[in-house]
Design a protein around this motif. Structure first.
Motif, short mmCIF file in Angstrom:
data_model
loop_
_atom_site.label_atom_id
_atom_site.label_comp_id
_atom_site.label_asym_id
_atom_site.label_seq_id
_atom_site.Cartn_x
_atom_site.Cartn_y
_atom_site.Cartn_z
N VAL A 316 -27.48 -8.67 -24.73
CA VAL A 316 -28.42 -9.75 -25.01
C VAL A 316 -29.03 -10.19 -23.68
O VAL A 316 -28.54 -9.85 -22.61
N ILE A 317 -30.11 -10.93 -23.77
CA ILE A 317 -30.78 -11.45 -22.57
C ILE A 317 -30.40 -12.92 -22.41
O ILE A 317 -30.54 -13.71 -23.34
N GLY A 318 -29.92 -13.27 -21.22
CA GLY A 318 -29.50 -14.65 -20.98
C GLY A 318 -29.93 -15.13 -19.61
O GLY A 318 -30.63 -14.44 -18.86
N ASN A 319 -29.50 -16.32 -19.28
CA ASN A 319 -29.82 -16.95 -18.00
C ASN A 319 -28.51 -17.31 -17.29
O ASN A 319 -27.60 -17.86 -17.91
N LEU A 320 -28.44 -17.02 -16.01
CA LEU A 320 -27.19 -17.13 -15.25
C LEU A 320 -27.31 -18.18 -14.15
O LEU A 320 -28.34 -18.29 -13.48
N PHE A 321 -26.21 -18.93 -13.97
CA PHE A 321 -26.05 -19.77 -12.78
C PHE A 321 -24.68 -19.47 -12.20
O PHE A 321 -23.66 -19.71 -12.85
N GLY A 322 -24.66 -18.89 -11.00
CA GLY A 322 -23.41 -18.50 -10.36
C GLY A 322 -23.11 -19.37 -9.15
O GLY A 322 -23.99 -19.66 -8.34
N ILE A 323 -21.84 -19.78 -9.02
CA ILE A 323 -21.41 -20.68 -7.94
C ILE A 323 -20.28 -20.02 -7.17
O ILE A 323 -19.21 -19.74 -7.74
N PRO A 324 -20.46 -19.76 -5.87
CA PRO A 324 -19.36 -19.21 -5.08
C PRO A 324 -18.42 -20.31 -4.59
O PRO A 324 -18.87 -21.38 -4.20
N LEU A 325 -17.12 -20.04 -4.62
CA LEU A 325 -16.13 -20.95 -4.05
C LEU A 325 -15.64 -20.31 -2.75
O LEU A 325 -15.24 -19.14 -2.74
N LEU A 326 -15.67 -21.08 -1.66
CA LEU A 326 -15.43 -20.52 -0.33
C LEU A 326 -14.15 -21.05 0.29
O LEU A 326 -13.70 -22.16 0.01
N ALA A 327 -13.59 -20.22 1.17
CA ALA A 327 -12.46 -20.62 2.01
C ALA A 327 -12.57 -19.83 3.31
O ALA A 327 -12.64 -18.59 3.29
N ASN A 328 -12.63 -20.55 4.42
CA ASN A 328 -12.78 -19.92 5.74
C ASN A 328 -14.02 -19.02 5.81
O ASN A 328 -14.01 -17.94 6.40
N GLY A 329 -15.07 -19.48 5.17
CA GLY A 329 -16.33 -18.74 5.23
C GLY A 329 -16.41 -17.54 4.32
O GLY A 329 -17.41 -16.82 4.34
N LYS A 330 -15.38 -17.29 3.52
CA LYS A 330 -15.38 -16.15 2.62
C LYS A 330 -15.34 -16.62 1.17
O LYS A 330 -14.74 -17.66 0.87
N VAL A 331 -15.93 -15.84 0.30
CA VAL A 331 -15.92 -16.16 -1.12
C VAL A 331 -14.56 -15.79 -1.70
O VAL A 331 -14.11 -14.64 -1.57
N ILE A 332 -13.89 -16.76 -2.31
CA ILE A 332 -12.58 -16.50 -2.91
C ILE A 332 -12.64 -16.50 -4.44
O ILE A 332 -11.71 -16.01 -5.09
N ALA A 333 -13.70 -17.05 -4.98
CA ALA A 333 -13.85 -17.07 -6.44
C ALA A 333 -15.31 -17.35 -6.79
O ALA A 333 -16.08 -17.84 -5.96
N VAL A 334 -15.66 -17.03 -8.01
CA VAL A 334 -17.01 -17.30 -8.52
C VAL A 334 -16.87 -17.96 -9.88
O VAL A 334 -16.11 -17.50 -10.74
N ILE A 335 -17.61 -19.04 -10.06
CA ILE A 335 -17.72 -19.68 -11.37
C ILE A 335 -19.11 -19.37 -11.90
O ILE A 335 -20.12 -19.63 -11.22
N GLY A 336 -19.18 -18.79 -13.07
CA GLY A 336 -20.46 -18.40 -13.65
C GLY A 336 -20.71 -19.05 -14.99
O GLY A 336 -19.78 -19.26 -15.78
N PHE A 337 -21.97 -19.39 -15.24
CA PHE A 337 -22.38 -19.97 -16.53
C PHE A 337 -23.58 -19.19 -17.05
O PHE A 337 -24.51 -18.88 -16.29
N VAL A 338 -23.55 -18.90 -18.33
CA VAL A 338 -24.63 -18.14 -18.96
C VAL A 338 -25.08 -18.88 -20.20
O VAL A 338 -24.26 -19.38 -20.98
N ASP A 339 -26.39 -18.96 -20.37
CA ASP A 339 -26.97 -19.56 -21.58
C ASP A 339 -28.10 -18.66 -22.04
O ASP A 339 -28.91 -18.21 -21.24
N LEU A 340 -28.15 -18.41 -23.33
CA LEU A 340 -29.16 -17.49 -23.86
C LEU A 340 -30.52 -18.15 -24.03
O LEU A 340 -31.52 -17.46 -24.22
N TYR A 341 -30.58 -19.49 -23.98
CA TYR A 341 -31.82 -20.18 -24.29
C TYR A 341 -32.33 -21.05 -23.14
O TYR A 341 -33.50 -21.00 -22.79
N ASP A 342 -31.46 -21.86 -22.56
CA ASP A 342 -31.90 -22.80 -21.53
C ASP A 342 -32.03 -22.09 -20.19
O ASP A 342 -31.17 -21.31 -19.79
N THR A 343 -33.12 -22.39 -19.47
CA THR A 343 -33.36 -21.76 -18.17
C THR A 343 -33.15 -22.71 -17.01
O THR A 343 -33.39 -22.34 -15.87
N ASN A 344 -32.72 -23.94 -17.27
CA ASN A 344 -32.51 -24.92 -16.20
C ASN A 344 -31.02 -25.26 -16.11
O ASN A 344 -30.62 -26.41 -16.26
N LEU A 345 -30.23 -24.25 -15.85
CA LEU A 345 -28.78 -24.45 -15.86
C LEU A 345 -28.32 -25.32 -14.70
O LEU A 345 -27.39 -26.12 -14.85
#
Length: 381
Positions: A316-345
């Motif tokens: 399906v086609i959706g819209n993504l907002f991805g958030i990196p979580l950092l520790a010591n300047g490195k990415v340790i995790a990613v939180i992602g949100f996807v919505d098929l309709y709204d484009t202002n996540l």
């Protein structure tokens, strides 16, 4: 928000306005009815009745769509305005149809009825300037020309009074609209403030819950599952996931999906030696953009990406907002949100930043493999 409140106000007056138009039109017709115009009045009233029936169906259409929260503001405004215009046209046609078969006294009575109907339209149409203006013009201008066509001092004065009355109603309608709009805006601001306060309270409770679980060594996958579910409820997005990552080099990373709510197929994000080039083979895919979040270490919001649901995988086609979580300047995790309709996540999620920062601080205390074991209860951290 304002347009929706205006629509709600307009349609809330619909049933009573329709009933009064039919009632007053019937009473008006009964007064001026005679052998010469009985046919014209019958067909006129029958057409008016059908039109008001269609407006009533439009009212129920709005009620049904309003309850399901799926409706086009443009479409509903269009329907409402068309109903107002055609009603004005039908009302304005009445004096034109009967002018040759009634007395001047009857015409004055018709003008009296029209004065009542149009004055009442201020309260039912005043919040929408276009509907009010078109309704007044289509209903009163034909009556005005009828009086001018009769000729004589009194009919001409009546025509002039009708014109001045129409101008007064339009001006007064604009004033009424400003008052209603101001009230709607104040109500909207109060509701938004109340919602923001409630959201801050819920976020604070989630932060305390996570911190308490960490201090009590009770971090579990179920806890993060519940937290992500609350985030989805607060933001209104459809899908959410949290994955722990370890960037081994510019070309290779490890990733483990910890929580996945909504049913997205995230198998491409699970692996201990994922090649960045392979993740980017499909440049519009979810995994390609998640790899960009990891490499750039910045929030990314992208519209119209390819995501997969369930088993078997359905694209399906959706819209993504991805958030990196950092520790010591490195990415340790990613939180992602996807919505098929709204484009202002991002606008819907930005108020959750304090919660994301708390999760970031908690996860920074665990290494890549250590976190999964801790959440599964295998590590007494």
């Amino acid at each position: 928000m304002l347009e929706r409140q205006i629509l709600k106000y307009l349609y809330s007056n619909y049933p009573l306005a329709i009933f009064m138009i039919l009632l007053l039109s019937a009473m008006q017709s009964s007064v001026v009815l005679n052998d010469e115009n009985v046919g014209k009045i019958f067909y006129w009233f029958f057409g008016l009745f059908i039109l008001q029936g269609l407006r009533f169906l439009d009212y129920y259409n709005y009620r049904w769509r309003y309850q399901s929260e799926i409706y086009s503001i443009y479409e509903m405004f269009r329907n409402f305005r068309l109903g107002a215009i055609f009603t004005g046209v039908f009302l304005g046609a009445f004096p034109v149809l009967v002018i040759d078969t009634v007395t001047i006294t009857d015409m004055v009575f018709i003008a009296f009825v029209f004065a009542g109907i149009t004055a009442a339209s201020i309260t039912s149409l005043g919040v929408d300037r276009l509907s009010l203006t078109l309704f007044l013009a289509t209903s009163l201008l034909p009556l005005l020309f009828c009086f001018f066509s009769i000729g004589g001092y009194m009919p001409n004065i009546m025509a002039s009074m009708i014109f001045l009355f129409m101008i007064y109603l339009i001006v007064n309608g604009n004033r009424f609209r400003k008052q209603i709009v101001a009230n709607v805006e104040l109500t909207s601001e109060a509701l938004q403030g109340k919602k923001a306060l409630l959201n801050r309270q819920l976020i604070s409770e989630l932060i305390v819950e996570i911190q308490t679980a960490y201090l009590d060594k009770q971090l579990t996958l179920k806890l993060f599952d519940n937290v992500l579910e609350e985030i989805i409820n607060l933001s209104g997005v459809q899908y959410g996931f949290i994955c722990q990552v370890e960037q081994r080099s510019a070309y290779e990373l490890s990733s483990k999906v910890l929580v996945n709510l909504g049913g997205l197929n995230l198998t491409q994000l699970n692996g201990d030696a994922l090649k960045v080039d392979e993740l980017n083979l499909r440049p519009l895919s979810l995994e390609a953009y998640i790899s960009q979040v990891i490499i750039s270490r910045k929030n990314i919001e992208v519209d119209h990406i390819e995501v997969f649901e369930g088993e078997p995988r359905t694209m399906v086609i959706g819209n993504l907002f991805g958030i990196p979580l950092l520790a010591n300047g490195k990415v340790i995790a990613v939180i992602g949100f996807v919505d098929l309709y709204d484009t202002n996540l991002e606008e819907r999620i930005v108020f959750l930043n304090p919660l994301f920062q708390t999760i970031e601080r908690i996860l920074s205390n665990f290494s890549y493999g250590e976190l999964e074991r801790a959440l599964e209860g295998g590590l007494d951290k």
